[in-house]
Design a protein around this motif. Structure first.
Motif, mmCIF file in Angstrom:
data_model
loop_
_atom_site.group_PDB
_atom_site.id
_atom_site.type_symbol
_atom_site.label_atom_id
_atom_site.label_comp_id
_atom_site.label_asym_id
_atom_site.label_seq_id
_atom_site.Cartn_x
_atom_site.Cartn_y
_atom_site.Cartn_z
ATOM 1 N N ASN A 2 -14.749 -65.475 33.173
ATOM 2 C CA ASN A 2 -13.986 -64.282 32.780
ATOM 3 C C ASN A 2 -13.303 -63.620 33.971
ATOM 4 O O ASN A 2 -13.338 -62.389 34.142
ATOM 5 C CB ASN A 2 -14.893 -63.274 32.060
ATOM 6 N N VAL A 3 -12.696 -64.461 34.815
ATOM 7 C CA VAL A 3 -11.964 -63.929 35.963
ATOM 8 C C VAL A 3 -10.558 -64.514 36.003
ATOM 9 O O VAL A 3 -10.314 -65.627 35.520
ATOM 10 C CB VAL A 3 -12.678 -64.233 37.304
ATOM 11 N N LYS A 4 -9.650 -63.745 36.573
ATOM 12 C CA LYS A 4 -8.299 -64.228 36.808
ATOM 13 C C LYS A 4 -8.347 -65.225 37.961
ATOM 14 O O LYS A 4 -8.896 -64.909 39.015
ATOM 15 C CB LYS A 4 -7.371 -63.058 37.149
ATOM 16 N N LEU A 5 -7.778 -66.386 37.763
ATOM 17 C CA LEU A 5 -7.783 -67.399 38.815
ATOM 18 C C LEU A 5 -6.658 -67.139 39.798
ATOM 19 O O LEU A 5 -5.505 -66.929 39.394
ATOM 20 C CB LEU A 5 -7.641 -68.799 38.225
ATOM 21 N N GLN A 6 -6.972 -67.182 41.067
ATOM 22 C CA GLN A 6 -5.965 -66.898 42.087
ATOM 23 C C GLN A 6 -4.748 -67.813 41.946
ATOM 24 O O GLN A 6 -3.621 -67.382 42.176
ATOM 25 C CB GLN A 6 -6.565 -67.048 43.480
ATOM 26 N N PHE A 7 -4.990 -69.047 41.590
ATOM 27 C CA PHE A 7 -3.891 -69.954 41.259
ATOM 28 C C PHE A 7 -4.449 -71.097 40.418
ATOM 29 O O PHE A 7 -5.671 -71.242 40.264
ATOM 30 C CB PHE A 7 -3.179 -70.493 42.515
ATOM 31 N N GLN A 8 -3.560 -71.874 39.854
ATOM 32 C CA GLN A 8 -3.954 -72.966 38.967
ATOM 33 C C GLN A 8 -4.878 -73.951 39.699
ATOM 34 O O GLN A 8 -4.571 -74.392 40.811
ATOM 35 C CB GLN A 8 -2.708 -73.695 38.459
ATOM 36 N N ASN A 9 -6.016 -74.227 39.097
ATOM 37 C CA ASN A 9 -7.030 -75.151 39.630
ATOM 38 C C ASN A 9 -7.792 -74.580 40.822
ATOM 39 O O ASN A 9 -8.469 -75.324 41.537
ATOM 40 C CB ASN A 9 -6.415 -76.512 40.007
ATOM 41 N N PHE A 10 -7.722 -73.289 41.031
ATOM 42 C CA PHE A 10 -8.475 -72.662 42.121
ATOM 43 C C PHE A 10 -9.967 -72.899 41.974
ATOM 44 O O PHE A 10 -10.694 -73.041 42.967
ATOM 45 C CB PHE A 10 -8.184 -71.158 42.143
ATOM 46 N N ILE A 16 -6.908 -59.439 43.504
ATOM 47 C CA ILE A 16 -7.375 -58.052 43.434
ATOM 48 C C ILE A 16 -6.208 -57.074 43.574
ATOM 49 O O ILE A 16 -6.248 -55.957 43.051
ATOM 50 C CB ILE A 16 -8.434 -57.790 44.528
ATOM 51 N N MET A 17 -5.140 -57.491 44.254
ATOM 52 C CA MET A 17 -3.954 -56.644 44.355
ATOM 53 C C MET A 17 -3.340 -56.390 42.980
ATOM 54 O O MET A 17 -2.796 -55.312 42.718
ATOM 55 C CB MET A 17 -2.908 -57.301 45.266
ATOM 56 N N VAL A 18 -3.406 -57.383 42.103
ATOM 57 C CA VAL A 18 -2.888 -57.206 40.744
ATOM 58 C C VAL A 18 -3.672 -56.105 40.031
ATOM 59 O O VAL A 18 -3.104 -55.247 39.350
ATOM 60 C CB VAL A 18 -2.969 -58.523 39.947
ATOM 61 N N ASP A 19 -5.009 -56.143 40.194
ATOM 62 C CA ASP A 19 -5.840 -55.126 39.547
ATOM 63 C C ASP A 19 -5.525 -53.733 40.067
ATOM 64 O O ASP A 19 -5.631 -52.749 39.335
ATOM 65 C CB ASP A 19 -7.318 -55.455 39.780
ATOM 66 N N LEU A 77 -12.324 -55.725 35.667
ATOM 67 C CA LEU A 77 -12.189 -55.376 37.074
ATOM 68 C C LEU A 77 -13.449 -55.741 37.856
ATOM 69 O O LEU A 77 -13.373 -56.265 38.972
ATOM 70 C CB LEU A 77 -11.896 -53.881 37.228
ATOM 71 N N LYS A 78 -14.608 -55.476 37.265
ATOM 72 C CA LYS A 78 -15.875 -55.814 37.928
ATOM 73 C C LYS A 78 -16.013 -57.319 38.107
ATOM 74 O O LYS A 78 -16.454 -57.788 39.161
ATOM 75 C CB LYS A 78 -17.050 -55.269 37.118
ATOM 76 N N ALA A 79 -15.638 -58.078 37.073
ATOM 77 C CA ALA A 79 -15.739 -59.535 37.159
ATOM 78 C C ALA A 79 -14.837 -60.074 38.253
ATOM 79 O O ALA A 79 -15.242 -60.947 39.043
ATOM 80 C CB ALA A 79 -15.388 -60.161 35.803
ATOM 81 N N ASP A 80 -13.606 -59.566 38.329
ATOM 82 C CA ASP A 80 -12.671 -60.008 39.361
ATOM 83 C C ASP A 80 -13.191 -59.628 40.751
ATOM 84 O O ASP A 80 -13.177 -60.434 41.689
ATOM 85 C CB ASP A 80 -11.290 -59.375 39.148
ATOM 86 N N TYR A 81 -13.662 -58.391 40.891
ATOM 87 C CA TYR A 81 -14.148 -57.900 42.178
ATOM 88 C C TYR A 81 -15.360 -58.704 42.648
ATOM 89 O O TYR A 81 -15.434 -59.132 43.816
ATOM 90 C CB TYR A 81 -14.498 -56.421 42.048
ATOM 91 N N ASP A 82 -16.306 -58.923 41.755
ATOM 92 C CA ASP A 82 -17.534 -59.637 42.123
ATOM 93 C C ASP A 82 -17.262 -61.096 42.468
ATOM 94 O O ASP A 82 -18.021 -61.706 43.229
ATOM 95 C CB ASP A 82 -18.548 -59.562 40.985
ATOM 96 N N PHE A 83 -16.193 -61.657 41.915
ATOM 97 C CA PHE A 83 -15.853 -63.043 42.221
ATOM 98 C C PHE A 83 -15.143 -63.161 43.567
ATOM 99 O O PHE A 83 -15.461 -64.050 44.374
ATOM 100 C CB PHE A 83 -14.966 -63.627 41.115
ATOM 101 N N TYR A 84 -14.191 -62.264 43.832
ATOM 102 C CA TYR A 84 -13.340 -62.423 45.012
ATOM 103 C C TYR A 84 -13.872 -61.743 46.278
ATOM 104 O O TYR A 84 -13.604 -62.221 47.383
ATOM 105 C CB TYR A 84 -11.920 -61.922 44.706
ATOM 106 N N GLU A 85 -14.623 -60.662 46.141
ATOM 107 C CA GLU A 85 -15.075 -59.969 47.358
ATOM 108 C C GLU A 85 -15.941 -60.855 48.256
ATOM 109 O O GLU A 85 -15.732 -60.873 49.481
ATOM 110 C CB GLU A 85 -15.817 -58.687 46.970
ATOM 111 N N PRO A 86 -16.882 -61.636 47.710
ATOM 112 C CA PRO A 86 -17.716 -62.472 48.585
ATOM 113 C C PRO A 86 -16.957 -63.587 49.298
ATOM 114 O O PRO A 86 -17.442 -64.110 50.305
ATOM 115 C CB PRO A 86 -18.763 -63.059 47.618
ATOM 116 N N ILE A 87 -15.773 -63.965 48.810
ATOM 117 C CA ILE A 87 -15.038 -65.057 49.441
ATOM 118 C C ILE A 87 -13.837 -64.537 50.237
ATOM 119 O O ILE A 87 -12.978 -65.304 50.649
ATOM 120 C CB ILE A 87 -14.564 -66.110 48.410
#
Length: 361
Positions: free
Chosen positions: A150-158, A197-200, A212-222
């Motif tokens: 349930n996260v937005k993928l940074q790009f196709q096949n990310f 995250i800039m999109v959010d 927003l939480k799902a996106d944040y929790d996925f991208y912040e650690p990486i």
């Protein structure tokens, strides 16, 4: 196509993969024009300059992107681009780029309709067929999404890339771009800076807090935050999802970028973009401002260590003074005819006759 990095108007990127290929700059400029028009209602600027810029940048997307079949469905795709994150280059369907391009195309359609009864479309060689195709491209824009996470993928096949174990890397190896070959970075799930995250941050409406939480929790650690522009953006999104301590920590680090030379390069000049991001962290994060063409609202998330936040804004030919406390917002009309706004969906209106309002939250 606007230059990504320039001194005299010509592209000056020394490494085009991470610079010139960031085609989203076109849509970023269109976005900025819409923000300016929304806040000022400057009709002359829109007629004489703004619409033409929006139209020509929209035409770029129609030339660079194309219609294609993805997962058995027809979409508009934009391949071989670099998004805001410079640790990923020449990817297909970068989420940030595609959302901004979609917005750019819809702006062109909106203002082509607005000026349809004038001679402006004729001067710019606008046709009905062109506008219809832009509308179709916007409606069919491909936005990669991981349904399992349930996260937005940074790009196709990310999701196919392996994650880089950032926590195990010695601090002396940051920023990574100075110690790792680009191909080591490009084939890993690791971000230099805020991207999806800039999109959010830029398009808060339509996102649930859970998304927003799902996106944040996925991208912040990486995300390494090797860019000085990154932490203030994460501070804004953290504030919006009630991660108050993280929001304040990110903001504090962003403010200190040049004060304590966090990136060890202040001798080359201040990080002006980072200063702008820090201001945004205050206004869009802690003050919780959400601004669009229909409504202006505040959803404050004041840090516990702050007693008060005070600032002025020019909105729709009004000068407003905002004073935000831990439990209430004071809005005072300093000049202008007045306007309506809301604090956590509580509507208020300031006028010359009733210039000051207080809203609890």
């Amino acid at each position: 196509m606007y230059a990504w990095r320039t001194i005299n108007g010509y592209e000056a990127s020394s490494y085009w993969l991470a610079g010139m290929a960031q085609f989203h700059i076109n849509a970023d400029i269109a976005f900025a024009i819409e923000q300016y028009y929304t806040i000022t209602n400057d009709e002359d600027f829109l007629k004489n300059y703004g619409f033409e810029i929006i139209l020509e940048t929209a035409r770029f997307w129609m030339q660079y992107g194309n219609f294609a079949e993805v997962d058995g469905e027809r979409h508009f795709v934009i391949n071989r681009v670099t998004g805001p994150d410079e640790y990923s280059a020449l990817v297909d369907n970068n989420y940030y780029t595609n959302v901004l391009a979609q917005f750019n195309l819809r702006l062109a359609v909106k203002y082509a309709d607005k000026f349809s009864d004038t001679d402006i479309p004729v001067q710019l060689n606008v046709t009905g067929e062109e506008i219809e195709e832009m509308q179709e491209a916007a409606d069919l824009m491909y936005l990669p999404y991981d349904k399992e996470k349930n996260v937005k993928l940074q790009f196709q096949n990310f999701e196919q890339l392996p994650k880089m174990d950032i926590a195990s890397i010695d601090q002396s190896m940051f920023p990574l771009l100075l110690h790792y070959h680009p191909l080591m970075l490009y084939r890993s799930q690791v971000n230099k800076q805020a991207d999806t995250i800039m999109v959010d941050y830029m398009f808060p409406l339509g996102n649930t807090k859970e998304q927003l939480k799902a996106d944040y929790d996925f991208y912040e650690p990486i995300t390494t935050h090797d860019s000085s522009l990154s932490k203030a953006i994460y501070a804004i999104v953290a504030a919006r999802i009630d991660r108050d301590q993280q929001a304040y920590d990110f903001f504090a680090q962003a403010v200190k970028t040049d004060l304590v030379d966090l990136h060890h390069n202040t001798k080359n000049g201040i990080h002006a973009g980072s200063l702008g991001a820090a201001w945004s962290g205050i206004v869009y994060g802690f003050a919780g401002i959400v601004n669009n063409a229909d409504h202006f609202s505040l959803e404050p998330h004041l840090p516990d260590v702050w007693n008060c936040l005070k600032f002025r804004l020019q909105l729709h030919h009004n000068e407003l003074l905002f004073t935000i406390y831990q439990d209430q917002v004071e809005v005072e009309l300093m000049s202008g005819k007045g306007m309506a706004l809301s604090v956590y969906n509580k509507k208020i209106k300031v006028t010359p006759e009733d210039p000051k309002k207080v809203a609890q939250y």
